[in-house]
Design an enzyme around this catalytic site. Structure first.
Site, PDB file in Angstrom:
ATOM      1  N   CYS A 334      56.556  93.802   9.827  1.00 29.77           N
ATOM      2  CA  CYS A 334      56.909  92.478   9.967  1.00 29.77           C
ATOM      3  C   CYS A 334      56.391  91.870  11.265  1.00 29.77           C
ATOM      4  O   CYS A 334      56.388  90.621  11.332  1.00 29.77           O
ATOM      5  CB  CYS A 334      58.506  92.632   9.921  1.00 29.77           C
ATOM      6  SG  CYS A 334      59.382  93.686  11.006  1.00 29.77           S
ATOM      7  N   ARG A 363      56.245 106.910  10.653  1.00 28.21           N
ATOM      8  CA  ARG A 363      57.479 107.148  11.156  1.00 28.21           C
ATOM      9  C   ARG A 363      58.140 108.731  11.186  1.00 28.21           C
ATOM     10  O   ARG A 363      57.469 109.553  10.519  1.00 28.21           O
ATOM     11  CB  ARG A 363      58.653 106.840   9.828  1.00 28.21           C
ATOM     12  CG  ARG A 363      58.694 105.109   9.646  1.00 28.21           C
ATOM     13  CD  ARG A 363      59.615 104.630   8.378  1.00 28.21           C
ATOM     14  NE  ARG A 363      59.318 103.366   8.337  1.00 28.21           N
ATOM     15  CZ  ARG A 363      59.673 102.413   7.473  1.00 28.21           C
ATOM     16  NH1 ARG A 363      61.011 103.078   6.818  1.00 28.21           N
ATOM     17  NH2 ARG A 363      59.689 101.067   7.052  1.00 28.21           N
ATOM     18  N   GLN A 381      53.352 100.904   2.378  1.00 25.54           N
ATOM     19  CA  GLN A 381      54.000 100.261   1.796  1.00 25.54           C
ATOM     20  C   GLN A 381      53.419  98.681   1.182  1.00 25.54           C
ATOM     21  O   GLN A 381      52.495  98.221   1.892  1.00 25.54           O
ATOM     22  CB  GLN A 381      55.117  99.673   2.923  1.00 25.54           C
ATOM     23  CG  GLN A 381      56.060 100.521   3.426  1.00 25.54           C
ATOM     24  CD  GLN A 381      57.249 100.188   4.407  1.00 25.54           C
ATOM     25  OE1 GLN A 381      56.869  99.262   5.305  1.00 25.54           O
ATOM     26  NE2 GLN A 381      58.310 100.097   3.948  1.00 25.54           N
ATOM     27  N   ASP A 383      54.195  95.907   1.371  1.00 26.64           N
ATOM     28  CA  ASP A 383      55.376  95.121   2.153  1.00 26.64           C
ATOM     29  C   ASP A 383      55.058  93.447   2.043  1.00 26.64           C
ATOM     30  O   ASP A 383      53.759  93.202   2.245  1.00 26.64           O
ATOM     31  CB  ASP A 383      55.160  95.599   3.654  1.00 26.64           C
ATOM     32  CG  ASP A 383      56.387  95.282   4.422  1.00 26.64           C
ATOM     33  OD1 ASP A 383      57.235  94.745   3.820  1.00 26.64           O
ATOM     34  OD2 ASP A 383      56.211  95.937   5.471  1.00 26.64           O
ATOM     35  N   HIS A 385      56.477  89.560   3.752  1.00 30.68           N
ATOM     36  CA  HIS A 385      57.566  88.716   4.430  1.00 30.68           C
ATOM     37  C   HIS A 385      57.601  87.625   4.049  1.00 30.68           C
ATOM     38  O   HIS A 385      56.564  86.830   4.137  1.00 30.68           O
ATOM     39  CB  HIS A 385      57.439  88.964   5.935  1.00 30.68           C
ATOM     40  CG  HIS A 385      57.894  90.431   6.323  1.00 30.68           C
ATOM     41  ND1 HIS A 385      56.961  91.258   6.319  1.00 30.68           N
ATOM     42  CD2 HIS A 385      58.626  90.877   6.968  1.00 30.68           C
ATOM     43  CE1 HIS A 385      57.190  92.483   6.956  1.00 30.68           C
ATOM     44  NE2 HIS A 385      58.456  92.239   7.209  1.00 30.68           N
ATOM     45  N   LYS A 464      70.819  93.855   3.063  1.00 28.26           N
ATOM     46  CA  LYS A 464      69.654  94.220   2.100  1.00 28.26           C
ATOM     47  C   LYS A 464      70.440  94.367   0.675  1.00 28.26           C
ATOM     48  O   LYS A 464      71.440  94.732   0.749  1.00 28.26           O
ATOM     49  CB  LYS A 464      69.136  95.200   2.492  1.00 28.26           C
ATOM     50  CG  LYS A 464      69.621  96.477   2.698  1.00 28.26           C
ATOM     51  CD  LYS A 464      68.437  97.616   3.229  1.00 28.26           C
ATOM     52  CE  LYS A 464      69.480  99.076   3.104  1.00 28.26           C
ATOM     53  NZ  LYS A 464      68.241 100.168   3.441  1.00 28.26           N
ATOM     54  N   HIS A 510      62.403  90.306   4.498  1.00 28.86           N
ATOM     55  CA  HIS A 510      61.417  91.444   4.417  1.00 28.86           C
ATOM     56  C   HIS A 510      61.509  92.201   3.068  1.00 28.86           C
ATOM     57  O   HIS A 510      62.910  92.180   2.494  1.00 28.86           O
ATOM     58  CB  HIS A 510      61.924  92.552   5.283  1.00 28.86           C
ATOM     59  CG  HIS A 510      62.242  91.831   6.700  1.00 28.86           C
ATOM     60  ND1 HIS A 510      61.589  92.460   7.742  1.00 28.86           N
ATOM     61  CD2 HIS A 510      63.384  90.950   7.284  1.00 28.86           C
ATOM     62  CE1 HIS A 510      62.090  91.883   8.854  1.00 28.86           C
ATOM     63  NE2 HIS A 510      63.038  91.076   8.575  1.00 28.86           N
TER      64      HIS A 510
END
Length: 646
Positions: A334, A363, A381, A383, A385, A464, A510
């Site tokens: 992000c 991670r 991911q 991912d 945004h 979320k 996100h």
């Protein structure tokens, strides 16, 4: 008078009566035998407890209900602990909760328990069940409980007691076994009619790798032997589908101690499946108005401090130092996406912007929780945004939910939705959290989607929606997530110029759809038992020759199929045809194309499917059309098409 749910007439209660006494007046003998506990005005009670005088409504908890099974399984953990203490007196008990589909209990013992030990423990549990020992609840002061467990040398119970603030605690006894517990429990051990111990594993006390390694015995229990048998059959099927077994067997991926734990290595076939998935995702995102971006792997610590990750997520991150500057290896994407947004001034007409990145992140997962592809330290991911005006928020959330629905249909997944609300460790104002939670709720309601509320499970910067998909065996997996964030745009001073010419604050979503590609691939392997749909199969067809004389024609067919875009292999080994067919079936290859004299004469191949069906003679062009149609079939359910990818 008290109302019993499921009973037409209210029942008179006399002073001192237990819940079991009251149920005798309200339920038939057959139904009463299926009740393991009761709720009084929403609060759980053992059947042996006295009914409070002010109780207005009693709800029987039946053994085959979700709450009943939870109570049954928690009681099974106690019965297992009793058996372990009986067989292994020096073992120390810790905690034994119920979990989804079962229970476990952690023990501190001098050696690992063996499969033979589990058989003995299970047999001793059966003896306890046969005795039908009552579960007896007792209330003690905390000091009395400490004295009791000190005398038993149960040091873990003493540690738990030291952490409790309650002045009085409860213990439960059955036979000679006693345990610190809130309850409730089944009335007696005889209610446990269908159970099985399933496995043993190591587990750190309190999940802390700096604390003692314990032995965790897992088991399962059901209301009836029939349900237990069904579940055990499902477990056997799950073992056959285990991606940690099928992955190496199908030559998709491996792990190496030399590389380090939690770092998957993808072989050519596994990497090809990833590439197909990622190519599909890029095209789907472009079609839906996303822009593809890419951020760096390392960002300065100051950025992570500003975002709140350093204070709230630091234990999950890796850090390094370059030129006396501390950098964080990104655990998510992000921050770079916000920097792209800030690279120039934005107008209200520019919004929404949707940035998509197949971003590799790291991670720090503890070694004890690493699990094949499902829990790794490095993953990619899908991912994205979305930065939008507040008035666009609900439409954008709805668009993501519809995207998720399309993907779930493509892979034949059922799914459930959950909204996770503000956790204790979080940033941002109550007002922003309320606005974000309301937007997520309204989007789900607008699509008529059912959802559960998970209090306190949100991200530290916003609430979320989590999507739990169900695979072919009915198991649930965390997949897509949509996080609504008013806080990071504030911290990074994201603005747009409104229609009024003033600076305004956008809101950010996100979101991931597949989630981690590695994890999703692990789920897919188990969902399909390694037999991927044709569009995803790394090898879609294999040509099998009967003798060496057929090799030249087979090579021509191979070149024609490759030219048409079919992922094909050629097997011209001097082996029996039956052996080569079985090998291709074991490798889950969708199409086997057999070449012999007859096929050469007819300029065709004989087509067999991995399930054993024979489609007979087909020309190479017919095979190409057949495979392309097969690839396209799953996409039709979501109104998509594979042909644009092909």
């Amino acid at each position: 008078m008290v109302k019993i749910i499921g009973v037409q007439e209210d029942v008179q209660i006399e002073s001192g009566q237990t819940f079991a006494d009251v149920l005798k007046a309200g339920l038939s003998n057959k139904k009463r035998k299926q009740v393991v506990a009761c709720k009084c005005d929403g609060q759980l009670f053992d059947l042996t407890r006295r009914v409070p005088e002010d109780c207005a409504e009693i709800e029987p908890i039946y053994i085959d209900s979700s709450e009943g099974l939870e109570i049954l399984r928690h009681s099974a953990a106690h019965i297992m602990a009793e058996a372990v203490k009986d067989l292994f007196p020096t073992a120390k008990v810790t905690i034994g909760p119920s979990i989804e589909n079962g229970f476990y209990y952690d023990f501190d013992y001098e050696r690992p328990f063996t499969p033979e030990d589990l058989e003995k423990i299970e047999a001793r549990m059966q003896e306890s069940v046969a005795k039908n020992l009552p579960f007896e609840r007792e209330e003690l002061s905390r000091e009395e409980a400490k004295k009791l467990f000190l005398g038993m040398n149960e040091t873990y119970k003493l540690e738990i007691l030291d952490e409790l603030s309650d002045s009085r605690v409860t213990i439960y006894r059955h036979g000679d076994f006693v345990d610190l517990c809130r309850g409730p429990h089944i009335p007696s051990t005889g209610y446990l009619k269908a159970f099985k111990l399933t496995s043993v594993a190591g587990a750190y006390w309190r999940g802390d790798e700096n604390k003692p390694m314990l032995q965790r015995i897992y088991g399962t229990a059901f209301a009836s032997p029939k349900e237990l048998k069904k579940y055990l059959n499902q477990l056997e099927e799950a073992k056959k589908r285990d991606h940690r077994k099928l992955g190496p067997q199908l030559d998709l991926f491996s792990f190496s101690e030399e590389a380090g734990p939690g770092m998957p290595i993808f072989h050519p076939k596994g990497a090809l499946i990833r590439a197909i998935l990622e190519d599909f995702e890029r095209k789907e995102h472009l079609k839906r108005g996303y822009e593809i971006v890419q951020g760096p792997q390392l960002l300065r610590r100051e950025l992570w401090e500003r975002s709140g990750h350093y204070d709230n997520y630091r234990e999950n991150m890796y850090f390094t130092e370059i030129d006396d500057q501390v950098y964080g290896i990104k655990p998510m994407n992000c921050l770079a996406h916000m920097l792209i947004y800030k690279s120039r001034m934005r107008s209200y007409r520019d919004l929404p912007v949707r940035y998509f990145e197949l971003g590799t992140v790291h991670r720090h997962e503890k070694s004890g929780v690493l699990h094949g592809l499902l829990r790794v330290r490095q993953f990619t991911q899908d991912d994205a945004h979305i930065i939008c005006r507040p008035d666009q928020l609900q439409d954008e959330i709805t668009g993501v939910l519809q995207f998720v629905q399309d993907i779930m249909r493509l892979f034949d997944f059922e799914y459930e939705m959950e909204i996770s609300t503000r956790p204790e460790k979080s940033i941002g104002s109550d007002e922003d959290w309320d606005r974000a939670t309301k937007a997520l709720t309204q989007a789900l309601d607008s699509l008529g989607l059912k959802y559960d509320i998970c209090p306190g499970d949100g991200a530290f910067y916003g609430p979320k929606i989590d999507v739990k998909l169900k695979d072919a065996l009915g198991r649930k997996w965390q997949c897509a997530t949509i996080q609504c964030d008013f806080t990071l745009p504030e911290r990074f001073d994201l603005v747009y110029i409104g229609e009024d010419g003033q600076r305004h604050r956008p809101v950010m979503l996100h979101r991931v759809v597949l989630g981690a590609i590695e994890r999703f691939l692990g789920v897919l392997i188990e969902h399909y038992a390694g037999a991927f749909p044709t569009w995803l199969a790394p090898v879609q067809a294999r040509i099998l020759t009967i003798t060496d004389a057929h090799k030249p024609y087979a090579e021509k067919c191979y070149k024609d199929l490759r030219k048409a875009g079919i992922r094909v292999e050629l097997d011209t080994r001097n082996e029996k045809l039956g052996y080569k067919v079985r090998e291709a079936q074991m490798e889950k290859i969708p199409y086997m194309l057999i070449v012999g004299e007859k096929e050469i004469e007819q300029s065709s191949v004989n087509v067999r499917l991995r399930g054993g069906k024979n489609l007979g003679m087909k020309t190479i062009q017919e095979v190409v059309e057949l495979i392309i149609e097969d690839m396209d079939e799953p996409f039709k359910k979501g109104g998509m098409s594979y042909r644009y990818l092909y």
